[in-house]
Structure formats: C-alpha cells, structure tokens
Design an enzyme around this catalytic site. Structure first.
Site, PDB file in Angstrom:
ATOM      1  N   LYS A 112      34.090  49.119  37.016  1.00 56.93           N
ATOM      2  CA  LYS A 112      33.850  49.221  38.452  1.00 56.93           C
ATOM      3  C   LYS A 112      33.734  50.680  38.913  1.00 56.93           C
ATOM      4  O   LYS A 112      33.085  50.976  39.903  1.00 56.93           O
ATOM      5  CB  LYS A 112      34.982  48.549  39.236  1.00 56.93           C
TER       6      LYS A 112
HETATM    7  C1  PLP Z   1      34.845  42.864  37.740  1.00 55.97           C
HETATM    8  C2  PLP Z   1      35.028  42.709  36.287  1.00 55.97           C
HETATM    9  C3  PLP Z   1      34.244  41.811  35.543  1.00 55.97           C
HETATM   10  C4  PLP Z   1      33.237  40.887  36.198  1.00 55.97           C
HETATM   11  O1  PLP Z   1      32.157  41.576  36.781  1.00 55.97           O
HETATM   12  P1  PLP Z   1      31.250  40.834  37.896  1.00 55.97           P
HETATM   13  O2  PLP Z   1      30.348  41.897  38.403  1.00 55.97           O
HETATM   14  O3  PLP Z   1      32.204  40.338  38.940  1.00 55.97           O
HETATM   15  O4  PLP Z   1      30.547  39.709  37.220  1.00 55.97           O
HETATM   16  C5  PLP Z   1      34.421  41.779  34.171  1.00 55.97           C
HETATM   17  N1  PLP Z   1      35.333  42.546  33.554  1.00 55.97           N
HETATM   18  C6  PLP Z   1      36.118  43.416  34.234  1.00 55.97           C
HETATM   19  C7  PLP Z   1      37.123  44.228  33.492  1.00 55.97           C
HETATM   20  C8  PLP Z   1      35.987  43.538  35.616  1.00 55.97           C
HETATM   21  O5  PLP Z   1      36.758  44.405  36.289  1.00 55.97           O
END
Ligand code: PLP
Length: 466
Positions: A112
């Site tokens: 993120k």
């Molecule tokens: C947010 C997240 C996901 C999922 O990503 P999306 O964009 O919601 O599909 C997968 N793995 C981790 C570690 C995350 O923080």
C-alpha cells in the site's frame, strides 16, 4: 485526460478533481474516459527507466498537465525516497518461471505504501497550492490505514481518520496505526469487520452534504490515483523479467493476492494500456467471492471468515465495479442496472458470454489456511525465503492456476507484519528494527460501535476541532 463515473452521471473531471472526489458523486467509481495506450517503441524506451522515471512517464499520461513537470518530479522523488530498496520494487526469482515482485520495501512494509506515499505527497501539494483543508477518511483491513497515516502524519492542512475492525488486524498493523503520536491522526477501532467499516465509509461519502461540510477525501482504492500509481510496478516487473529470462518472455502472467480488487485492477489497466500480460490470477483466501465469481458468474458475498491473511478478509470488493464496467463494454446504463440489482438482491450475475470473457483474462484460486501455511513452509525449506501469508496465497495460486509460462507473483507484505501466522509454521524470524521499535510505543485509539451515525459524530468532533 479526463475522468468519468462507471455509472455515467459524472464526466469531464480533471486529474486533481478526480483525486479529490474519490468515489464519484453519483455513487460510481471514476475511470479514465479513454485508457491511454503505449506503443511497442514506447515500451522499449520505458524498459530502461528507473522506477521513479517510469512513474513519471506513466503519470504523464494521466495527469492532464495539471501539475508542472518539476513539481511532479519532486513529488515522485519524495514519495519513493522513504523506501529501503534502491529499486523500490525489486523482482527476485523464486524458481524456474516463477518470480516474486517485492512490494514491501516502503515505510510500513506492505504494498500500500507505493500508492499511498505518493498520495500523501499529492494531498499535501494540493492542500498548499489550492489552499484547501483536507480531511482524509478511510477504512482499513490493516495495511491501508498504516500506509495512509504514514503518508500524511504531521502534514500541514491535512487531518486523517482511519477506521479499522477492532481486534481483526494483526498486532503490527495495529501498532503501526496507533503509535503515531500526531495531532492530525485519529484511529477509530470499530466493533465489526472490515466490510462494516467499508460500508460506513461508503455511506458517509455518499452523503454529499456531509462530505462537502467536512472536506472529506478518500484514501481507499476507490481513489483512481491509487490505481494509477499501482500500474507502474506491473510495467517495472515486466521489464526486469525480460532481462532475466534468457530468451525473453513474450507475455507474462501475474498472480495477485486480492481483497478489494484494487491491486489486480491496476494490473488489468496496465494490460489495457498495452503491457503484454497473459493471465491475471486472482489469489484469494477463504473469503473467496472473487474466485466464485470467476467460477460461476455469480457475485455474492458469503459468510465472513477470519484467516491468516487479514488484509484480504473482504467480502465486497469495492473496485470490482471498475472491472464490470469494462467487461460489460463500458455501458454505464448496464452498470447502473447491475449495481442496483446488487444493492437490492445482495448478489449480481453476468451472462455466459460475459463470463467467457472474464475467464479468458482471469484465473482465480482461493487458498485456505492450511495451504497458506504449507506454502510458507515449503518455500522456506526449499530456499530460505519467508513469504508473508498474503504473498503465500499469491504463490499458491500461481502454482495452481499457471499457464506454463512465466508468472510474477506479487509479494504484498513483509512477513514480520504477520508473525502470528508465520509462528504457526514453526519458522522463527527476526524483526526489522523499525518493527521491533513499535512494541515500546504508547498506543492511541478510540473503540466505537460500528454505526454510521456514531462514526459521523466522531468525525464532526475531530475534524471540527482542527
Ligand atoms: C491490501 C492488501 C491486499 C489486497 O489488495 P487489494 O487491492 O485490496 O485487492 C493484499 N495483500 C496485502 C498485504 C494487502 O495489504
């Protein structure tokens, strides 16, 4: 480049306005009015760029010249200066034809950070240049919260409130969010699960008066800027794999640990822009609404399950509407109808023809808890590499749904963030110093009931006092 809503009642929106709007004001999601495409020559030229240069080249197609080039360059440089790896998102080879795209070298050790460090810089820039007060509101299954808080902590003109499901995020995720001692940060720990938090946020953003009166901005992946920033590493990974595969790889597939369908939608957008992508594999955990959709054409939430990969414990994937828009031929009326059906019936379905189209582009596989832990163990004993439980879902899905060609599996978090799960495999890991340090800091959060009206008054009080 202008942006429009998947539901057709908003269009002609510029880049910064789309960024500030978040959810489209008609309840839909913003998409580019036309997806920019890149030629083979451009791809070739891009293959030599650094991560930051590539980001600038891609942003140039989307930002509508609304940000002077020098300013944008500085925003991008500052966004990735906080990363611990010079390549930002390095690619490593796990075994023959299987690569891992490491997306966890940012300040909060999860993917993120890649979009949210940039969005934090961009919010600060927009607050300054437009003389705005910006109040960010977001819901998190753990990582978005930590990343967005990190992106704007202590920044002038910006406040942030993050909702997380009480007791349903990992300890490190909770500490990362709640140990930031800054006056502009409010953590609400909500009784309920992530879907409850996300629904409350959606309700509050849908109340246009409330949104305007409180200067609310969205940080969730409903924000198109987040998706755009995430397309960059698909291109970057493709170029690195080309260098490492002796005879080159014509097309490559990606396996993506998925929750809200944001990350994998960025991969879909990259493909539509012209990146030679073979298949996109949706890796889920036991909360497998997306896998069931690809199998049956019916999109219907099931019972919520807690798993070892809490950031993917999601029933209703907020970005799914963006993909539906494209797979239904960019027909905004059809989206309006199908999303109404979903609101009324609690499920939606597509016809055989559409389903065939979905299956030609996406594979899907749901990884249960045992298989997740088993995957972590297998790779640790084969190569010493410790996958976090989300990345392990990606790798397990890559093994099950591969096409025989080269696959890049996205490593979305560092294992130290999810030691609860890693411990169950019997593997002992050492924590990076930044994570170790969190355990000694005091926490600050308010525990509240999961009701929209209660959250609304918390927000009025917090944002109003700033
Ligand atoms: C947010 C997240 C996901 C999922 O990503 P999306 O964009 O919601 O599909 C997968 N793995 C981790 C570690 C995350 O923080």
């Amino acid at each position: 480049m202008q942006y429009m809503s998947t539901r057709g009642n908003v269009s002609g929106v510029g880049f910064i306005d789309a960024f500030l709007m978040g959810l489209a004001t008609d309840g839909g999601l913003l998409v580019p009015q036309q997806i920019p495409t890149v030629s083979a020559e451009t791809l070739k030229a891009w293959s030599k760029l650094s991560y930051q240069e590539l980001t600038l080249a891609i942003l140039d197609l989307y930002t509508n010249n609304e940000i002077p080039a020098d300013d944008l360059k500085k925003l991008v440089a500052d966004s990735y200066a906080t990363f611990r790896h010079p390549e930002v998102t390095p690619v490593t080879k796990l075994k023959d034809k299987l690569y891992l795209l490491e997306l966890f070298h940012g300040p909060t050790f999860a993917f993120k950070d890649i979009a949210l460090q940039f969005m934090g810089q961009l919010y600060t820039y927009v607050a300054r240049t437009r003389n705005l007060k910006i109040n960010i509101l977001g819901a998190t299954s753990g990582d978005t919260g930590a990343s967005s808080i990190e992106g704007v902590r202590g920044k002038e003109g910006i406040n942030i409130c993050i909702l997380h499901p009480h007791g349903k995020v990992s300890k490190v995720q909770e500490l990362q969010m709640t140990t930031v001692a800054e006056d502009n940060v409010l953590n609400l720990s909500v009784h309920g699960n992530f879907d409850d938090c996300q629904r409350i946020i959606k309700d509050l953003f849908a109340d246009l008066d409330f949104k305007a009166n409180n200067n609310l901005c969205a940080i969730n992946s409903i924000n198109i800027v987040r998706i755009i920033a995430q397309t960059v590493y698909y291109f970057y990974a493709y170029f690195r794999v080309q260098e490492q595969e002796a005879s080159g790889a014509e097309k490559i597939s990606f396996s993506v640990p998925s929750g809200n369908f944001g990350d994998i939608f960025a991969g879909y957008l990259a493909k539509r822009m012209g990146l030679p992508v073979d298949r996109l594999i949706v890796a889920t955990n036991a909360n497998n609404i997306l896998e069931r959709f690809v199998d049956t054409g019916v999109y219907k939430p099931d019972n919520f399950r807690m798993t070892h990969s809490p950031s993917m414990d999601i029933q209703v994937a907020s970005n799914f509407e963006r993909y539906l828009y494209y797979v239904l031929g960019e027909d905004t009326a059809a989206i309006e109808t199908i999303m109404n059906e979903f609101r009324k019936e609690g499920s939606l379905s597509v016809n055989e023809e559409t389903l065939a189209k979905v299956r030609s582009e996406f594979g899907a596989y749901g990884v249960d808890n045992d298989e997740c832990l088993d995957t972590i163990k297998r790779y640790e004993s084969a190569s010493g590499y410790i996958l976090d439980p989300h990345s392990a879902c990606g790798v397990a899905a890559a093994e099950q749904r591969g096409t025989g060609g080269v696959i890049v599996s996205l490593a979305t978090a560092h294992p130290a963030k999810f030691d609860e799960a890693v411990q169950l495999t019997g593997i002992k890991q050492t924590f990076p110093a930044q994570i170790e340090a969190l355990f000694n800091k005091p926490q600050s959060m308010k525990i509240v009931d999961g009701e929209t009206s209660i959250i609304a008054s918390e927000l009025v009080e917090f944002f109003g006092s700033r």
